[in-house]
Scaffold this active site. Sequence first.
Site: not given
Length: 293
Positions: A17, A103, A105, A124, A150, A199
């Site tokens: 990522e 967290r 992201n 999730e 995202n 994403d």
Amino acid sequence: MNKDVTVAWEVGAELGEGPIWSDSLQALLFVDIRQARLHAYHPDNGERQSWDLEEACCWLLPREDGGFVAGLHSGVAELDLDADGPRIGKRLTPIKWLPDGDRLNDANSDTHGRLWFGSMDDAEAEVHGYLFRLDSRGLIEMDSQYHVTNGPAISPDGRTLYHNDSARQIVFAFDLDDDGELANRREHIRLPEGAGYPDGMTCDREGGLWIALWDGGRIARYHADGSLDHEVALPISQPTSCIFGGEALDRLFVTSAATGCDDEPLAGSLFEIDVEIGGLATTPVVMPNDSTL
């Protein structure tokens, strides 16, 4: 494999990522969230470097004063990288400031150097993800009720901010003013069932929006009006994010995830895609004063 796609590095990231091009290092940096690793790829000579991190990291962005800002498991912090590897410095948000199980992201900076990032439930399961802004006014919640955040991505003129709720297959667009305020939240793109989940994403210099489609096995470019331009197929099912890199910012780099993909030999690799339209440099984050944190 698509002739426009090459494998830059079979790194086998469990959850690759946060790709970012570092002009100072002439390297593509990205993280493996699950393995708490930082990777660097130098396309000019093919050099590859990897380091263990003190804790899981979701993204890096350049700082205006040098070094990077990192989205860590425990919050946002300064991070410096030299020949001895990465070092975590000053904390910009309190340790464990997110609810248990949450967290960070994905993140980006706008054209004024303000930091934008999302949060999510790591499992999730809960719909309580947020979009935050961090600048001279401190840390401010700008939007909420995301399942999986995202993006975000900023249009070349700095007037539009895009942000995803991946689980709902929606890309939202906001008007972004010079003061960093958001308005006119709207559904910009809704992917049909079975098309994958939006994403990480980035804009090219003409305003096209490139989106990694998790579980869709491809990268898609959308026009500024939200209509689909074209797609690039990948030899993996779970691309996670994308960014322009190389000295001329004319290569699109794509991270991916190997989690749950035992039958995909290239899952978790870093890919390069030939593109006709390049991108723009990421604006370094202007660090807030200590008094605003």
